[in-house]
Write a protein that holds these residues in place. Structure first.
Motif, PDB file in Angstrom:
ATOM      1  N   ALA A  33      40.227  56.233  21.535  1.00  0.00           N
ATOM      2  CA  ALA A  33      39.456  57.079  20.614  1.00  0.00           C
ATOM      3  C   ALA A  33      39.510  58.576  20.932  1.00  0.00           C
ATOM      4  O   ALA A  33      39.694  59.384  20.022  1.00  0.00           O
ATOM      5  CB  ALA A  33      38.014  56.597  20.542  1.00  0.00           C
ATOM      6  N   PRO A  34      39.372  59.006  22.166  1.00  0.00           N
ATOM      7  CA  PRO A  34      39.387  60.448  22.419  1.00  0.00           C
ATOM      8  C   PRO A  34      40.754  61.105  22.192  1.00  0.00           C
ATOM      9  O   PRO A  34      40.829  62.313  21.999  1.00  0.00           O
ATOM     10  CB  PRO A  34      39.000  60.571  23.898  1.00  0.00           C
ATOM     11  N   TYR A  35      41.820  60.324  22.173  1.00  0.00           N
ATOM     12  CA  TYR A  35      43.163  60.892  22.155  1.00  0.00           C
ATOM     13  C   TYR A  35      43.935  60.617  20.867  1.00  0.00           C
ATOM     14  O   TYR A  35      44.909  61.313  20.570  1.00  0.00           O
ATOM     15  CB  TYR A  35      43.961  60.371  23.354  1.00  0.00           C
ATOM     16  N   PHE A  36      43.512  59.619  20.117  1.00  0.00           N
ATOM     17  CA  PHE A  36      44.150  59.279  18.848  1.00  0.00           C
ATOM     18  C   PHE A  36      43.069  59.222  17.774  1.00  0.00           C
ATOM     19  O   PHE A  36      42.523  58.163  17.480  1.00  0.00           O
ATOM     20  CB  PHE A  36      44.896  57.937  18.947  1.00  0.00           C
ATOM     21  N   HIS A  37      42.779  60.379  17.193  1.00  0.00           N
ATOM     22  CA  HIS A  37      41.716  60.475  16.192  1.00  0.00           C
ATOM     23  C   HIS A  37      42.108  59.739  14.919  1.00  0.00           C
ATOM     24  O   HIS A  37      43.281  59.443  14.694  1.00  0.00           O
ATOM     25  CB  HIS A  37      41.419  61.949  15.898  1.00  0.00           C
ATOM     26  N   SER A  38      41.146  59.465  14.090  1.00  0.00           N
ATOM     27  CA  SER A  38      41.390  58.644  12.905  1.00  0.00           C
ATOM     28  C   SER A  38      42.426  59.237  11.958  1.00  0.00           C
ATOM     29  O   SER A  38      43.063  58.503  11.215  1.00  0.00           O
ATOM     30  CB  SER A  38      40.075  58.404  12.157  1.00  0.00           C
ATOM     31  N   ASN A  39      42.633  60.536  11.999  1.00  0.00           N
ATOM     32  CA  ASN A  39      43.632  61.141  11.115  1.00  0.00           C
ATOM     33  C   ASN A  39      45.019  61.212  11.767  1.00  0.00           C
ATOM     34  O   ASN A  39      45.954  61.741  11.169  1.00  0.00           O
ATOM     35  CB  ASN A  39      43.177  62.535  10.670  1.00  0.00           C
ATOM     36  N   ASP A  40      45.198  60.685  12.975  1.00  0.00           N
ATOM     37  CA  ASP A  40      46.477  60.698  13.696  1.00  0.00           C
ATOM     38  C   ASP A  40      47.144  59.323  13.701  1.00  0.00           C
ATOM     39  O   ASP A  40      47.688  58.892  14.710  1.00  0.00           O
ATOM     40  CB  ASP A  40      46.274  61.139  15.145  1.00  0.00           C
ATOM     41  N   THR A  41      47.146  58.647  12.565  1.00  0.00           N
ATOM     42  CA  THR A  41      47.684  57.284  12.557  1.00  0.00           C
ATOM     43  C   THR A  41      49.184  57.251  12.850  1.00  0.00           C
ATOM     44  O   THR A  41      49.648  56.352  13.547  1.00  0.00           O
ATOM     45  CB  THR A  41      47.405  56.591  11.208  1.00  0.00           C
ATOM     46  N   GLN A  42      49.950  58.226  12.346  1.00  0.00           N
ATOM     47  CA  GLN A  42      51.391  58.232  12.606  1.00  0.00           C
ATOM     48  C   GLN A  42      51.675  58.500  14.080  1.00  0.00           C
ATOM     49  O   GLN A  42      52.597  57.936  14.659  1.00  0.00           O
ATOM     50  CB  GLN A  42      52.103  59.265  11.729  1.00  0.00           C
ATOM     51  N   LYS A  43      50.862  59.347  14.690  1.00  0.00           N
ATOM     52  CA  LYS A  43      51.010  59.639  16.119  1.00  0.00           C
ATOM     53  C   LYS A  43      50.864  58.348  16.929  1.00  0.00           C
ATOM     54  O   LYS A  43      51.701  58.036  17.781  1.00  0.00           O
ATOM     55  CB  LYS A  43      49.955  60.666  16.531  1.00  0.00           C
ATOM     56  N   PHE A  44      49.823  57.578  16.631  1.00  0.00           N
ATOM     57  CA  PHE A  44      49.646  56.324  17.362  1.00  0.00           C
ATOM     58  C   PHE A  44      50.708  55.298  16.975  1.00  0.00           C
ATOM     59  O   PHE A  44      51.176  54.543  17.837  1.00  0.00           O
ATOM     60  CB  PHE A  44      48.253  55.716  17.161  1.00  0.00           C
ATOM     61  N   ALA A  45      51.108  55.266  15.712  1.00  0.00           N
ATOM     62  CA  ALA A  45      52.128  54.302  15.279  1.00  0.00           C
ATOM     63  C   ALA A  45      53.422  54.507  16.067  1.00  0.00           C
ATOM     64  O   ALA A  45      54.048  53.526  16.502  1.00  0.00           O
ATOM     65  CB  ALA A  45      52.380  54.438  13.782  1.00  0.00           C
ATOM     66  N   ASN A  46      53.814  55.765  16.278  1.00  0.00           N
ATOM     67  CA  ASN A  46      55.016  56.048  17.064  1.00  0.00           C
ATOM     68  C   ASN A  46      54.847  55.614  18.516  1.00  0.00           C
ATOM     69  O   ASN A  46      55.747  55.005  19.106  1.00  0.00           O
ATOM     70  CB  ASN A  46      55.356  57.537  17.006  1.00  0.00           C
ATOM     71  N   VAL A  47      53.697  55.929  19.101  1.00  0.00           N
ATOM     72  CA  VAL A  47      53.427  55.552  20.496  1.00  0.00           C
ATOM     73  C   VAL A  47      53.438  54.034  20.640  1.00  0.00           C
ATOM     74  O   VAL A  47      54.025  53.484  21.580  1.00  0.00           O
ATOM     75  CB  VAL A  47      52.087  56.159  20.970  1.00  0.00           C
ATOM     76  N   HIS A  48      52.812  53.342  19.696  1.00  0.00           N
ATOM     77  CA  HIS A  48      52.764  51.878  19.736  1.00  0.00           C
ATOM     78  C   HIS A  48      54.168  51.281  19.598  1.00  0.00           C
ATOM     79  O   HIS A  48      54.530  50.338  20.310  1.00  0.00           O
ATOM     80  CB  HIS A  48      51.853  51.365  18.627  1.00  0.00           C
ATOM     81  N   LYS A  49      54.976  51.857  18.694  1.00  0.00           N
ATOM     82  CA  LYS A  49      56.323  51.347  18.459  1.00  0.00           C
ATOM     83  C   LYS A  49      57.201  51.479  19.701  1.00  0.00           C
ATOM     84  O   LYS A  49      57.976  50.577  20.035  1.00  0.00           O
ATOM     85  CB  LYS A  49      56.964  52.109  17.297  1.00  0.00           C
ATOM     86  N   ILE A  50      57.068  52.582  20.420  1.00  0.00           N
ATOM     87  CA  ILE A  50      57.932  52.842  21.573  1.00  0.00           C
ATOM     88  C   ILE A  50      57.389  52.203  22.850  1.00  0.00           C
ATOM     89  O   ILE A  50      58.129  51.588  23.610  1.00  0.00           O
ATOM     90  CB  ILE A  50      58.125  54.359  21.779  1.00  0.00           C
ATOM     91  N   PHE A  51      56.101  52.354  23.102  1.00  0.00           N
ATOM     92  CA  PHE A  51      55.538  51.918  24.389  1.00  0.00           C
ATOM     93  C   PHE A  51      54.696  50.646  24.318  1.00  0.00           C
ATOM     94  O   PHE A  51      54.542  49.966  25.325  1.00  0.00           O
ATOM     95  CB  PHE A  51      54.681  53.042  24.994  1.00  0.00           C
ATOM     96  N   GLY A  52      54.110  50.367  23.186  1.00  0.00           N
ATOM     97  CA  GLY A  52      53.215  49.218  23.048  1.00  0.00           C
ATOM     98  C   GLY A  52      51.787  49.599  23.369  1.00  0.00           C
ATOM     99  O   GLY A  52      51.526  50.346  24.325  1.00  0.00           O
TER     100      GLY A  52
END
Length: 163
Positions: A33-52
């Motif tokens: 929550a502190p690092y991936f705000h609700s409006n940063d979905t693409q940011k987290f999607a990329n991180v999830h895709k690469i690192f899990g």
């Protein structure tokens, strides 16, 4: 604490980008929550895709709290670079910047040689040099030859000869 950079209150209506992407309930102590705000979905999607997500959660929990934001931003940058260039990632960006720096250094060396040519078109050896030494003269008109021979060395030598 800055807004959005601490444990979330239960009254917060929107889940973080990670919980939104993973379609789960966002708890007040969510590590993302502190690092991936609700409006940063693409940011987290990329991180999830690469690192899990589980690897990122484990990594963030092992890092000291004062370094977690930098860690999350570094992971996001690397993930975005890997999405853009799956083979090289951010190393490709670094290589490109190094290549540009090398060429800019070459251009700077050429500019210094040209400046030396216009400052003193007929350099003579300084009077402090010994009489046994042979004077060195450079053809400042042939900059391409100087570049092939090592423009940085020649440029510094030619500027020293003028002084």
């Amino acid at each position: 604490m800055k807004k959005g950079h601490g444990p979330r209150s239960s009254s917060s209506p929107s889940p973080c980008a990670a919980c939104k992407f993973l379609k789960r309930r966002c708890t007040p102590d969510c590590i993302f929550a502190p690092y991936f705000h609700s409006n940063d979905t693409q940011k987290f999607a990329n991180v999830h895709k690469i690192f899990g997500a589980s690897n990122v959660a484990k990594l963030l929990s092992e890092v000291p709290p004062q370094l977690r934001e930098d860690t999350a931003n570094s992971l996001a940058y690397e993930a975005e670079a890997r999405v853009r260039d799956p083979v090289h990632g951010c190393v490709g960006d670094i290589s490109l910047l190094q290549w540009k720096m090398l060429h800019l250094q070459h251009d700077l060396d050429n500019a210094r040689v040209r400046l030396a040519r216009y400052t003193n078109p007929h350099p003579f050896p300084s009077s402090s040099s010994s009489s046994a030494s042979v004077p060195v003269f450079y053809d400042y008109n042939d900059i391409d030859v100087m570049a092939q021979l090592g423009s940085a060395q020649l440029a510094s030598e030619s500027i020293e000869d003028i002084r």
